[in-house]
Scaffold this active site. Structure first.
Site, PDB file in Angstrom:
ATOM      1  N   CYS A  76      -1.009  19.796   9.450  1.00 21.92           N
ATOM      2  CA  CYS A  76      -2.310  19.428  10.026  1.00 21.92           C
ATOM      3  C   CYS A  76      -2.510  20.037  11.410  1.00 21.92           C
ATOM      4  O   CYS A  76      -2.599  21.242  11.535  1.00 21.92           O
ATOM      5  CB  CYS A  76      -2.510  17.906  10.010  1.00 21.92           C
ATOM      6  SG  CYS A  76      -4.237  17.443  10.293  1.00 21.92           S
ATOM      7  N   HIS A 175      -2.183  16.520   4.496  1.00 19.26           N
ATOM      8  CA  HIS A 175      -1.070  15.629   4.835  1.00 19.26           C
ATOM      9  C   HIS A 175      -0.199  15.399   3.601  1.00 19.26           C
ATOM     10  O   HIS A 175      -0.457  14.469   2.838  1.00 19.26           O
ATOM     11  CB  HIS A 175      -1.607  14.297   5.359  1.00 19.26           C
ATOM     12  CG  HIS A 175      -2.197  14.424   6.722  1.00 19.26           C
ATOM     13  ND1 HIS A 175      -1.432  14.440   7.873  1.00 19.26           N
ATOM     14  CD2 HIS A 175      -3.471  14.600   7.123  1.00 19.26           C
ATOM     15  CE1 HIS A 175      -2.214  14.595   8.912  1.00 19.26           C
ATOM     16  NE2 HIS A 175      -3.458  14.695   8.489  1.00 19.26           N
ATOM     17  N   GLU A 177       2.568  14.083   3.497  1.00 19.46           N
ATOM     18  CA  GLU A 177       3.213  12.762   3.634  1.00 19.46           C
ATOM     19  C   GLU A 177       2.316  11.637   3.156  1.00 19.46           C
ATOM     20  O   GLU A 177       2.771  10.510   2.999  1.00 19.46           O
ATOM     21  CB  GLU A 177       3.655  12.555   5.091  1.00 19.46           C
ATOM     22  CG  GLU A 177       2.560  12.236   6.106  1.00 19.46           C
ATOM     23  CD  GLU A 177       1.786  13.446   6.625  1.00 19.46           C
ATOM     24  OE1 GLU A 177       1.919  14.548   6.048  1.00 19.46           O
ATOM     25  OE2 GLU A 177       1.041  13.285   7.613  1.00 19.46           O
TER      26      GLU A 177
END
Lengths: 194, 251
Positions: A76, A175, A177
């Site tokens: 990001c 993202h 994650e």
């Protein structure tokens, strides 16, 4: 050992939790030697470009990151800071990629930030090809235009770089994650690089 | 293409998931961490956790719960309930929350929206608005929908955007708990008025209601609670219905 660079960015804990879910050993650190010695480095980021660049410069992490030789993954804002410049408060960045980061300008009442799940078109990518055209989670108002280092392209307002690679530097705008099972495959694509 | 989002909402009291029917009765629907992880696995796009018993005493318990959620849930999630200052928000974000939602405290002191968006970024700030249509006016209510205010839905949503909110979560109290569908007209007006995403909330009873919220209400996301919690509608079934009806959705 994987080093996650510790600085004034917002999603470090989220990245740490994702690595824990994958049973990966890692250390969160801003220690220069520890970062340089790591097998791989993750450079996360949520926040604003100029204040994070100021912080990186103040603790001399800017030079450390640029000079790393092992695989490095920018996430990001981490990806945007790897570029030459950002329109976000007219900020000179690390210059690993030559591109300039631009603000999304809506053409047809599209909302900014680009927030939510969008698909990846992979081309000659370091990312697991099994996730071609699958969805990942984005939150960003600035984007990197499509360029010769693009490894995945996503469409929002116009096509932009959702992943990149140059030498030992890897980067994703989304993202991983927070992108469920698809995001885990992206992280593993990086973590399994030999 | 950017997809429409489906968001299960989990109301939390004393560490357990509950859902008020029309904001009054409360039924127990399970462990929030397990329920959240299950929804993520089933294809939920985001989750919302609202601490409906928020008091200073159990604030710490909620932060611990947020850490537990962040450790086990691999999709973005918003937390809210009783947030009234930057100091309330910092531990929640540090615990791993992706966004916070604010409601009554923002009505009381709108400056809170500016402060939070400056401190953490607009994308972290969801302005939740509970409104009830009284006569021809959508009147904003606070304190779980119990207190009417002087504010009106559309001007308040616009002000929230100008102050730096990143999303609007609009709950129609006329529709909430009725299972008769979302409030389509005010949703489409919010879409026209705003440049930030709008989450539809209140009234979901079947898949067609979600389709209407997206196609007619132009909502960016739709939220529901008890419909999902009691297994009356599963997320995979909802998403395949929406996809087959032309909605861009993540399967």
């Amino acid at each position: 050992m994987i080093a996650v660079i510790k600085y004034n960015a917002g999603n470090i804990r989220s990245v740490a939790f994702a690595l824990e879910r994958l049973n990966i050993d890692f250390v969160i650190t801003d220690n220069h030697e520890e970062i340089k010695k790591a097998d791989k480095v993750i450079f996360p980021g949520v926040g604003e470009a100029s204040t994070t660049m100021d912080y990186l410069k103040a603790c001399k992490l800017d030079k450390v990151i640029k000079d790393l030789k092992q695989p490095v993954l920018g996430i990001c804002l981490g990806m945007q800071l790897m570029c030459a410049h950002s329109e976000e408060n007219n900020t000179p960045c690390l210059g690993i990629f030559y591109e300039s980061v631009k603000l999304f300008i809506p053409k047809n009442k599209e909302k900014v930030p680009h927030m939510g799940w969008n698909s990846l078109s992979l081309s000659n990518s370091w990312i697991d090809s099994s996730i071609q055209e699958q969805f990942v989670y984005f939150v960003h108002s600035y984007y990197v235009p499509v360029n010769s280092h693009s490894a995945a392209i996503t469409n929002y307002i116009q096509p932009f770089s959702s992943a990149m690679k140059k030498d030992n530097f890897y980067a994703v705008q989304f993202h991983p994650e927070k992108s469920a099972a698809v995001g885990e495959k992206v992280l593993l694509s990086f973590l399994n690089l030999s | 293409m950017l997809t429409k989002r489906i968001i299960p909402c989990l109301d939390i009291k004393d560490g357990r998931t509950v859902k008020g029917i029309n904001f009054i009765n409360i039924r127990d629907a399970g462990d929030p961490v397990e329920l959240g992880a299950t929804y993520a696995q089933q294809g939920a796009d985001e989750l919302v956790f609202l601490d409906i018993s928020a008091t200073n005493e159990n604030r710490k318990t909620f932060v611990e719960l947020v850490k537990d959620i962040a450790a086990h849930v691999n999709i973005p999630f918003t937390v809210g309930g009783g947030i009234s200052s930057v100091a309330d928000v910092a531990p929640l974000l540090e615990a791993g929350a992706d966004k916070v939602s604010i409601n009554s405290a923002a009505v009381k002191s709108p400056q809170l929206i500016d402060e939070l968006s400056k401190a953490f970024g607009s994308q972290f700030v969801v302005l939740a608005i509970d409104a009830r249509k009284i006569g021809n006016q959508w009147t904003v209510h606070t304190h779980g929908g119990s207190k009417p205010t002087e504010r009106k839905l559309f001007s308040w949503a616009k002000e929230g955007q100008e102050r730096g909110a990143g999303e609007i979560l609009f709950t129609s109290m006329n529709h909430d708990g009725t299972r008769q569908g979302f409030a389509i007209d005010p949703l489409s007006k919010l879409h026209e008025l705003l440049s930030i995403p709008v989450i539809a909330s209140g009234g979901a009873g079947n898949p067609q209601h979600f389709l209407e919220a997206f196609l007619m209400g132009k909502a960016d996301a739709a939220l529901a609670a008890s419909l999902f919690h009691f297994g009356e509608l599963t997320i995979p079934d909802l998403k395949s219905y929406l996809k087959s009806n032309g909605v861009t959705i993540r399967i």
